[in-house]
Design an enzyme around this catalytic site. Structure first.
Site, PDB file in Angstrom:
ATOM      1  N   GLY A  85       9.456  -9.952  -3.815  1.00 60.38           N
ATOM      2  CA  GLY A  85       9.563  -8.563  -3.416  1.00 60.38           C
ATOM      3  C   GLY A  85       8.313  -7.790  -3.813  1.00 60.38           C
ATOM      4  O   GLY A  85       7.594  -8.163  -4.738  1.00 60.38           O
ATOM      5  N   CYS A  86       8.059  -6.698  -3.098  1.00 59.08           N
ATOM      6  CA  CYS A  86       6.825  -5.942  -3.326  1.00 59.08           C
ATOM      7  C   CYS A  86       6.840  -5.258  -4.697  1.00 59.08           C
ATOM      8  O   CYS A  86       5.908  -5.432  -5.495  1.00 59.08           O
ATOM      9  CB  CYS A  86       6.615  -4.941  -2.206  1.00 59.08           C
ATOM     10  SG  CYS A  86       8.022  -3.863  -1.874  1.00 59.08           S
ATOM     11  N   TYR A  87       7.895  -4.476  -4.971  1.00 57.13           N
ATOM     12  CA  TYR A  87       7.959  -3.820  -6.281  1.00 57.13           C
ATOM     13  C   TYR A  87       7.961  -4.837  -7.414  1.00 57.13           C
ATOM     14  O   TYR A  87       7.228  -4.661  -8.411  1.00 57.13           O
ATOM     15  CB  TYR A  87       9.205  -2.938  -6.388  1.00 57.13           C
ATOM     16  CG  TYR A  87       9.189  -1.665  -5.571  1.00 57.13           C
ATOM     17  CD1 TYR A  87       8.236  -0.675  -5.794  1.00 57.13           C
ATOM     18  CD2 TYR A  87      10.160  -1.422  -4.601  1.00 57.13           C
ATOM     19  CE1 TYR A  87       8.251   0.502  -5.059  1.00 57.13           C
ATOM     20  CE2 TYR A  87      10.180  -0.251  -3.865  1.00 57.13           C
ATOM     21  CZ  TYR A  87       9.221   0.716  -4.103  1.00 57.13           C
ATOM     22  OH  TYR A  87       9.238   1.897  -3.381  1.00 57.13           O
TER      23      TYR A  87
ATOM     24  N   THR B 268       6.596  -7.742  -7.665  1.00 60.79           N
ATOM     25  CA  THR B 268       5.237  -8.257  -7.914  1.00 60.79           C
ATOM     26  C   THR B 268       4.449  -7.306  -8.804  1.00 60.79           C
ATOM     27  O   THR B 268       3.748  -7.735  -9.726  1.00 60.79           O
ATOM     28  CB  THR B 268       4.516  -8.474  -6.568  1.00 60.79           C
ATOM     29  OG1 THR B 268       5.213  -9.488  -5.837  1.00 60.79           O
ATOM     30  CG2 THR B 268       3.069  -8.893  -6.762  1.00 60.79           C
TER      31      THR B 268
END
Lengths: 335, 335, 335, 335
Positions: D150-152, D154
């Site tokens: 997931g972006c957050y 990372t």
């Protein structure tokens, strides 16, 4: 006595702008708002910027009821739908300012060609005042129905009409290149106006086919007394608000200086139209009902530049200005 | 063998874009960078997006030293200053791509009139290739000095030149209405390009007086074989990158379909120029060296729309493309 | 009788916001404006959005003259410089609202430590009312000098102070993570606030060292009656206006519901502070003097969210609100 | 031999970013793309920025056919739907990188609690590698299925995990305040992500309830060897791309300098993770797979700041990096 104002079609950006402007109006007040989709909520639930400031409930439209509660109704419905509602409201004796294009044009045939629908109330086409108080204040004063101008047309008619009337420019060689903020595209969910589609980007749309083109031509003709032909290209610009129209005209002997003089004379008594020496930016008029205009010589053309806020002078501010005229208030009240 | 590239004037946005593009280039590498103001820092201190990716030190320019280290130098200095530096570098036998306007025009008189300075190296005016490989690849291949095109001119010459050459449009009735991102205004501290001045706003500037107008006219003439006259209006648009040029031309019997065919034929072998059916947005080409073009009929005009990235195809990408041609690489290498 | 208002330091964004708000004020009017740098121009030449709306001339500051012309002066100078000018104005018997930090703190030592200058008028430190009418309306009413609050502190003090006073949260475990629009950085030409530096980007700055941290701590202490310690991180956000403060606190037995109740009670009579159920966005308060607040439980913390407009409630709107209190007008006049 | 890459779910922003990155990849190529809704179009009709650059046709998904054409498939479907498709593809012997959350967590119960659906392929939960090559390169090399992060998460795991592993910070007092660009919200038509809703505004959302919170906690636990508890607040920020996470931790005796040293050691051989001295902005990593990290002392906390591009290192760039590892290419190929 405070004017009682209603909004039909309360979920969009023009409705919010009406509500915002009325909060600062000394003599008018929002008393009713309708929307089929949002019945039962308060207007602040639809528009959270109104939280703690305005708690009018959203109701389903009942024209008879609404007419009783209001002195004037702002009708913010799409074209076609709007004309029918306006008729019902007027039948119940309330004055109406219509935000749609339904009563702006002078010809039913032009309307039906460009809008692709049969007109629900053709008797009023050509018999409804166009809500540009800079030219039609007299007729607006007594109107039961006012056709509130389109945003792009406002930015083109104000600079062009006096120049055509004074025959300072050629009538058949006009190019209007307009740049609009995204709020002009409305508040319905579409991929094309998602943030990541339009942010950091500019694009033309509706080249040669935008419905505001016949509106510009019609009104400049009616005001200036001469048929014109023009090419109009709108552009979607990455900003919330504002229209900048860059207009290329061919002088008939004159120059930019004479254009500025013509405007200064024409708009001397118009509180919202200001010819300026600088090149206007949309930011200079953002959130206001003001119009900034300038002209520059460039080769064999004169370049006219006009900046307005598409939601204010291009829609809801103009509607308040019309309302002020209709009810004998100063044009600038609350603006 | 990897090409060794130097940058003169490393603090601006075009220099950063050169550095960014070289990081992805399979056959070229940034080996040196100069700036009077930032001597002693690394390039990543000036441009933090390069941190951990490029640590070339910033030095004060010494033309002899730089010429030894490099196969090619990108000169990112302002006009006037640039010509002198280009001369010194070429005297030291290094090939130069000049980002300034100093060698773009074919006439010294035009240069001195529009730029208001004496030209430091007039012998090379009219004898320096204009770095548009779509038309001048042969001459670029062998050039010691390439005049990298202006951003606005690229967006106007590519659509216009073939139409003039094929006599599809009138040569004396052309209007170029261009919208540029703010990076085109450079990276020096000025109130006019502060975020809060230009954000949420669009404005015209340099109406009738922008220096890219004679560059457009000169190049379309040189490529198309016919003198043209045009009106050019640039606009500052609230986005980092991109130029959209909306161009109004008068057909000589033809229409938008023929314009598209002319472009398809002209640019069949050009990897970066793509005639498209949709209306191009600057976002469609952002960060790339690509050009999207379309044409639409509109009244008595044809409207041409051209989108480029002003920092890439409008500056640093074009420079890399020119470098590729100069050194026998595929035009698309690293792009 | 209309209040006569002067502005000292008329070139910045807070001065423009004062002028904008006064245009809509029913009982006050801008009558004078000063700026060393722009003497001889009109205010509309500095701020083109005022064209046709306000033509006050910009003069060099003469405290005696200004005091004669005005009932109240808004002093928009940088810290240090401001205190001296405030003293001169007050010596000439005009009431002053100071936008700088010079009189906000209760301790000279804290001021001199964080601002790194000797205070020019230390007698007034600790003896000047902090211009937050939600807590200090009584003292503001009679003040000759009001210290207008900082933007970030306003967004933290309003949510925190009542919770500390009621002992709903721990005093020594508070994190304030704030996001501000770029106008907070002022209007002087700096590379760091150029459009292309901050657009499409968010970054923290001044981590652990921003001067608004001691102001928050001082005021929450003064209002809440308990010393607090907090960590404050401001962020530069790509938008013109607005501050969103996300505040992490540790409850002493209570929860978000109790926080909302505490605020509803505390701010029941405050026209600009609205506890809301939705998560406030800065857009919900943009261009207004309103504050939206909410609280949410999250693990072992309560998250408080507060949205204001940094130029309005965070600066010039607060100043107008203070002026209204000073002169016996309703707090909401013109707002 | 060039790697043949397929995309399932080709209409969104992550799919476009995969396509964009593959255009620059020296050893991989997009060969197939599927989408139920857009069958029959070319990918460039869905994503006009690919015009003239990529003409892969959009097909309806047939797992057997797709598996034949591809060496690896990027599955860009929503959670729930994705797991089923991944299973079918793997049954047909093609390796898969899954962009959804379906295989990221180590516990089925946690998945079903936070995502509210039964898991379609629970056998693979806890037995699928998490695609963070900075920690799991060995396992990624041989994987048939990679759970792309997931972006957050990372932006939080990379700074936190080594500090937990080295016991430099308290495990139960962590606050992650994240700011994301709007592309993270996807490309489906919703009022909430229209330009005029989110432009010029910042707001928190999902306070205390965002699904990336358990993912962060799970992975930091797995990598760092210690259970942690954290509070996570995401914010929608007016920009296309980027995540900035500001993380508040409590040191166990150490300070920011030790944090930087820990990271420098941990990430010495990781080409995309760069501890930096400056405060990173999302612009510094926009369009790249790079991560910039810094730490600052602030009162009794250390403030960690981490910047990534949510579409690149937060999604599609990480997927390319994973693909590179899976097929024995350098991690940086095409990035």
């Amino acid at each position: 006595m405070t004017l009682r104002v209603g909004i039909v079609g309360a979920t969009g950006y023009t409705a919010l702008e009406v509500a915002r402007l009325l909060l600062a109006h000394p003599e008018a007040e929002l008393v009713a708002a309708t929307s089929r989709a949002e019945d039962g909520k308060s207007i602040a639930e639809i528009h959270p910027s109104l939280a703690g400031r305005c708690d009018v409930p959203i109701e389903t439209l009942d024209p008879a009821e609404l007419a009783k509660k209001c002195d004037v109704v702002m009708c913010c419905l799409p074209h076609g739908a709007s004309a029918e509602t306006c008729k019902q409201l007027i039948d119940h004796n309330v004055r109406v300012i219509d935000f749609s294009a339904d009563f702006r044009l002078s010809s039913q045939a032009t309307y039906e060609k460009w809008y692709g629908v049969d007109h629900p109330w053709p008797e009023r086409i050509g018999k409804t005042v166009y809500g540009l108080p800079e030219f039609y204040a007299e007729q607006i004063r007594d109107a039961d129905l006012v056709a509130n101008p389109g945003c792009y047309p406002t930015s083109a008619i104000l600079p062009l009409a006096p120049l055509i009337a004074k025959q300072l420019i050629e009538a058949n060689d006009i190019i209007v290149d307009s740049k609009s903020g995204v709020s002009g595209a409305g508040r319905s969910a579409k991929v094309g106006t998602l943030y990541c589609e339009v942010n950091e980007s500019i694009a033309a749309y509706g080249v040669g086919s935008h419905r505001h083109q016949p509106e510009m031509a019609d009104l400049v003709h009616r005001i200036g007394g001469q048929e014109i032909s023009l090419v109009f290209t709108p552009h979607l610009t990455p900003m919330d608000r504002g229209i900048l129209s860059t207009i290329y005209v061919r002088p008939r002997g004159g120059n930019a200086k004479q254009v500025m003089e013509c405007w200064r004379e024409q708009y001397a008594d118009c509180p919202f139209v200001t010819p300026v020496d600088h090149l206007p930016a949309t930011k200079h008029v953002a959130g206001t009902n003001h119009v900034q205009l300038t002209a520059r010589d460039a080769g064999d053309r004169i370049v006219l530049v006009c900046a307005i806020d598409n939601l204010t002078k291009g829609a809801s501010g103009a509607a308040i200005q019309n309302m002020n005229v209709m009810f004998g208030l100063p044009q600038t009240a609350g603006l």
